[in-house]
Scaffold this motif. Structure first.
Motif, PDB file in Angstrom:
ATOM      1  N   ALA A  75       0.863  -1.184   0.000  1.00  0.00           N
ATOM      2  CA  ALA A  75       0.000   0.000   0.000  1.00  0.00           C
ATOM      3  C   ALA A  75       0.899   1.233   0.000  1.00  0.00           C
ATOM      4  CB  ALA A  75      -0.906   0.006   1.233  1.00  0.00           C
ATOM      5  N   THR A  76       0.314   2.367  -0.279  1.00  0.00           N
ATOM      6  CA  THR A  76       1.075   3.614  -0.258  1.00  0.00           C
ATOM      7  C   THR A  76       1.035   4.180   1.154  1.00  0.00           C
ATOM      8  OG1 THR A  76       0.526   4.030  -2.552  1.00  0.00           O
ATOM      9  CG2 THR A  76       1.308   5.903  -1.276  1.00  0.00           C
ATOM     10  N   LEU A  77       2.204   4.334   1.742  1.00  0.00           N
ATOM     11  CA  LEU A  77       2.318   4.907   3.078  1.00  0.00           C
ATOM     12  C   LEU A  77       2.610   6.401   2.969  1.00  0.00           C
ATOM     13  CD1 LEU A  77       4.504   2.129   4.748  1.00  0.00           C
ATOM     14  CD2 LEU A  77       2.080   2.593   5.177  1.00  0.00           C
ATOM     15  N   ALA A  78       2.096   7.177   3.913  1.00  0.00           N
ATOM     16  CA  ALA A  78       2.336   8.621   3.918  1.00  0.00           C
ATOM     17  C   ALA A  78       3.819   8.907   4.132  1.00  0.00           C
ATOM     18  CB  ALA A  78       1.495   9.289   4.998  1.00  0.00           C
ATOM     19  N   THR A  79       4.439   8.135   4.990  1.00  0.00           N
ATOM     20  CA  THR A  79       5.853   8.310   5.334  1.00  0.00           C
ATOM     21  C   THR A  79       6.449   6.946   5.622  1.00  0.00           C
ATOM     22  OG1 THR A  79       5.485  10.492   6.280  1.00  0.00           O
ATOM     23  CG2 THR A  79       7.421   9.348   7.027  1.00  0.00           C
ATOM     24  N   GLY A  80       7.688   6.753   5.233  1.00  0.00           N
ATOM     25  CA  GLY A  80       8.384   5.509   5.524  1.00  0.00           C
ATOM     26  C   GLY A  80       8.100   4.429   4.513  1.00  0.00           C
ATOM     27  N   ASP A  81       8.762   3.293   4.730  1.00  0.00           N
ATOM     28  CA  ASP A  81       8.663   2.159   3.820  1.00  0.00           C
ATOM     29  C   ASP A  81       7.869   0.991   4.390  1.00  0.00           C
ATOM     30  OD1 ASP A  81      10.346   3.352   1.810  1.00  0.00           O
ATOM     31  OD2 ASP A  81      12.058   2.912   3.091  1.00  0.00           O
ATOM     32  N   TYR A  82       7.759   0.923   5.719  1.00  0.00           N
ATOM     33  CA  TYR A  82       7.108  -0.221   6.371  1.00  0.00           C
ATOM     34  C   TYR A  82       6.250   0.242   7.531  1.00  0.00           C
ATOM     35  CZ  TYR A  82      10.457  -2.769   3.619  1.00  0.00           C
ATOM     36  OH  TYR A  82      11.173  -3.247   2.555  1.00  0.00           O
ATOM     37  N   SER A  83       5.096  -0.421   7.700  1.00  0.00           N
ATOM     38  CA  SER A  83       4.214  -0.158   8.829  1.00  0.00           C
ATOM     39  C   SER A  83       3.412  -1.432   9.089  1.00  0.00           C
ATOM     40  CB  SER A  83       3.287   1.030   8.542  1.00  0.00           C
ATOM     41  OG  SER A  83       2.604   1.415   9.716  1.00  0.00           O
ATOM     42  N   ILE A  84       2.331  -1.301   9.838  1.00  0.00           N
ATOM     43  CA  ILE A  84       1.468  -2.434  10.177  1.00  0.00           C
ATOM     44  C   ILE A  84       0.030  -2.049   9.875  1.00  0.00           C
ATOM     45  CG2 ILE A  84       0.657  -3.939  12.039  1.00  0.00           C
ATOM     46  CD1 ILE A  84       3.272  -3.194  13.525  1.00  0.00           C
ATOM     47  N   VAL A  85      -0.714  -2.965   9.279  1.00  0.00           N
ATOM     48  CA  VAL A  85      -2.126  -2.721   9.006  1.00  0.00           C
ATOM     49  C   VAL A  85      -2.825  -2.369  10.327  1.00  0.00           C
ATOM     50  CG1 VAL A  85      -4.308  -3.782   8.284  1.00  0.00           C
ATOM     51  CG2 VAL A  85      -2.220  -4.186   6.955  1.00  0.00           C
ATOM     52  N   GLY A  86      -3.518  -1.249  10.326  1.00  0.00           N
ATOM     53  CA  GLY A  86      -4.237  -0.786  11.514  1.00  0.00           C
ATOM     54  C   GLY A  86      -3.403   0.099  12.427  1.00  0.00           C
ATOM     55  N   LEU A  87      -2.108   0.105  12.229  1.00  0.00           N
ATOM     56  CA  LEU A  87      -1.223   0.928  13.070  1.00  0.00           C
ATOM     57  C   LEU A  87      -0.403   1.908  12.224  1.00  0.00           C
ATOM     58  CD1 LEU A  87       0.109  -1.752  15.606  1.00  0.00           C
ATOM     59  CD2 LEU A  87      -1.792  -0.152  15.891  1.00  0.00           C
ATOM     60  N   GLU A  88      -0.943   2.246  11.070  1.00  0.00           N
ATOM     61  CA  GLU A  88      -0.220   3.139  10.154  1.00  0.00           C
ATOM     62  C   GLU A  88       0.085   4.491  10.778  1.00  0.00           C
ATOM     63  OE1 GLU A  88      -3.053   1.499   9.493  1.00  0.00           O
ATOM     64  OE2 GLU A  88      -3.032   0.679   7.464  1.00  0.00           O
ATOM     65  N   HIS A  89      -0.707   4.916  11.748  1.00  0.00           N
ATOM     66  CA  HIS A  89      -0.490   6.193  12.437  1.00  0.00           C
ATOM     67  C   HIS A  89       0.448   6.053  13.641  1.00  0.00           C
ATOM     68  CE1 HIS A  89      -3.615   4.070  14.554  1.00  0.00           C
ATOM     69  NE2 HIS A  89      -3.427   4.852  15.598  1.00  0.00           N
ATOM     70  N   VAL A  90       0.816   4.823  13.978  1.00  0.00           N
ATOM     71  CA  VAL A  90       1.631   4.545  15.162  1.00  0.00           C
ATOM     72  C   VAL A  90       3.085   4.267  14.815  1.00  0.00           C
ATOM     73  CG1 VAL A  90       1.949   2.944  17.111  1.00  0.00           C
ATOM     74  CG2 VAL A  90      -0.355   3.668  16.442  1.00  0.00           C
ATOM     75  N   ILE A  91       3.308   3.500  13.751  1.00  0.00           N
ATOM     76  CA  ILE A  91       4.672   3.060  13.430  1.00  0.00           C
ATOM     77  C   ILE A  91       4.987   3.255  11.949  1.00  0.00           C
ATOM     78  CG2 ILE A  91       3.899   0.659  13.186  1.00  0.00           C
ATOM     79  CD1 ILE A  91       6.805  -0.135  14.075  1.00  0.00           C
ATOM     80  N   THR A  92       6.199   3.707  11.706  1.00  0.00           N
ATOM     81  CA  THR A  92       6.735   3.749  10.351  1.00  0.00           C
ATOM     82  C   THR A  92       8.239   3.548  10.413  1.00  0.00           C
ATOM     83  OG1 THR A  92       6.708   4.903   8.227  1.00  0.00           O
ATOM     84  CG2 THR A  92       7.061   6.261  10.186  1.00  0.00           C
ATOM     85  N   ILE A  93       8.733   2.777   9.465  1.00  0.00           N
ATOM     86  CA  ILE A  93      10.165   2.500   9.396  1.00  0.00           C
ATOM     87  C   ILE A  93      10.648   2.836   7.994  1.00  0.00           C
ATOM     88  CG2 ILE A  93      11.963   0.731   9.563  1.00  0.00           C
ATOM     89  CD1 ILE A  93      10.140  -0.723  11.564  1.00  0.00           C
ATOM     90  N   GLU A  94      11.715   3.593   7.934  1.00  0.00           N
ATOM     91  CA  GLU A  94      12.357   3.956   6.666  1.00  0.00           C
ATOM     92  C   GLU A  94      13.584   3.072   6.512  1.00  0.00           C
ATOM     93  OE1 GLU A  94      13.138   6.145   3.157  1.00  0.00           O
ATOM     94  OE2 GLU A  94      11.355   6.222   4.428  1.00  0.00           O
ATOM     95  N   ARG A  95      13.743   2.457   5.330  1.00  0.00           N
ATOM     96  CA  ARG A  95      14.908   1.617   5.049  1.00  0.00           C
ATOM     97  C   ARG A  95      15.778   2.307   4.019  1.00  0.00           C
ATOM     98  NH1 ARG A  95      16.933  -1.149   0.977  1.00  0.00           N
ATOM     99  NH2 ARG A  95      15.106  -0.663  -0.268  1.00  0.00           N
ATOM    100  N   LYS A  96      17.081   2.236   4.228  1.00  0.00           N
ATOM    101  CA  LYS A  96      18.021   2.814   3.267  1.00  0.00           C
ATOM    102  C   LYS A  96      19.177   1.857   3.029  1.00  0.00           C
ATOM    103  CE  LYS A  96      16.241   6.878   2.552  1.00  0.00           C
ATOM    104  NZ  LYS A  96      15.444   6.900   1.344  1.00  0.00           N
ATOM    105  N   SER A  97      19.485   1.649   1.745  1.00  0.00           N
ATOM    106  CA  SER A  97      20.742   0.995   1.414  1.00  0.00           C
ATOM    107  C   SER A  97      21.822   2.059   1.588  1.00  0.00           C
ATOM    108  CB  SER A  97      20.716   0.507  -0.037  1.00  0.00           C
ATOM    109  OG  SER A  97      20.658   1.617  -0.919  1.00  0.00           O
ATOM    110  N   LEU A  98      23.084   1.674   1.583  1.00  0.00           N
ATOM    111  CA  LEU A  98      24.153   2.653   1.731  1.00  0.00           C
ATOM    112  C   LEU A  98      24.133   3.686   0.592  1.00  0.00           C
ATOM    113  CD1 LEU A  98      26.510   3.797   3.294  1.00  0.00           C
ATOM    114  CD2 LEU A  98      27.985   2.095   2.208  1.00  0.00           C
ATOM    115  N   PRO A  99      23.991   3.274  -0.679  1.00  0.00           N
ATOM    116  CA  PRO A  99      23.920   4.291  -1.738  1.00  0.00           C
ATOM    117  C   PRO A  99      22.738   5.263  -1.556  1.00  0.00           C
ATOM    118  CG  PRO A  99      24.371   2.144  -2.693  1.00  0.00           C
ATOM    119  CD  PRO A  99      24.045   1.912  -1.240  1.00  0.00           C
TER     120      PRO A  99
END
Length: 156
Positions: free
Chosen positions: A31-55
């Motif tokens: 799904a499209t998240l407002a911010t970040g790359d990962y969250s949990i269904v139903g907790l989209e307003h509680v948790i977000t995680i951004e992932r970055k490779s080194l580049p």
């Protein structure tokens, strides 16, 4: 169900994520998240995680700095947030990359974001990043589940 199990949690992978992490045993959906790359269904307003490779990280420290600073500000609005990087502190300090970004600039940016309140998780590689992100998501879901269960049992 006496306790929430990982296979009963559905993680959201942002539609813009180029190389999605393996979050098993969690279920996943896109799904499209407002911010970040990962969250949990139903907790989209509680948790977000951004992932970055080194580049990706080096780009965010360099040319995409202004855009990524806005992303960091959005991440800080979440009760549970993290920046998970597929690298290590020694790799950052060594600076063995083809970029004008110096190791000192990279370290300064990471430490600055930490000082602002953004947890930084140095995962080392893509597979480990998946394990760490999956675990953070599950721990957050379990904590919320336990809080809700306690509220329901008090109200019963």
């Amino acid at each position: 169900m006496s306790e929430l199990q990982p296979e009963h949690v559905t993680a959201i992978v942002d539609t813009r994520e180029q190389l999605p992490l393996d979050l098993s045993p969690l279920q996943t959906t896109t799904a499209t998240l407002a911010t970040g790359d990962y969250s949990i269904v139903g907790l989209e307003h509680v948790i977000t995680i951004e992932r970055k490779s080194l580049p990706d990280l080096l780009g965010c420290i360099g040319g995409d700095r202004k855009r990524f600073e806005r992303e960091v500000q959005r991440l800080l609005a979440y009760p549970t947030r993290a920046l998970v990087i597929e690298s290590t502190w020694p790799e950052i300090e060594a600076g063995n990359w083809r970029s004008k970004i110096t190791p000192q600039a990279a370290m300064g940016s990471l430490l600055g974001w930490m000082a602002m309140g953004l947890p930084i998780v140095m995962a080392g590689d893509h597979a480990r990043a998946g394990r760490y992100v999956g675990r953070i998501l599950f721990i957050t879901a379990r904590r919320r589940w336990r809080e809700n269960s306690a509220l329901c049992s008090k109200g019963a």
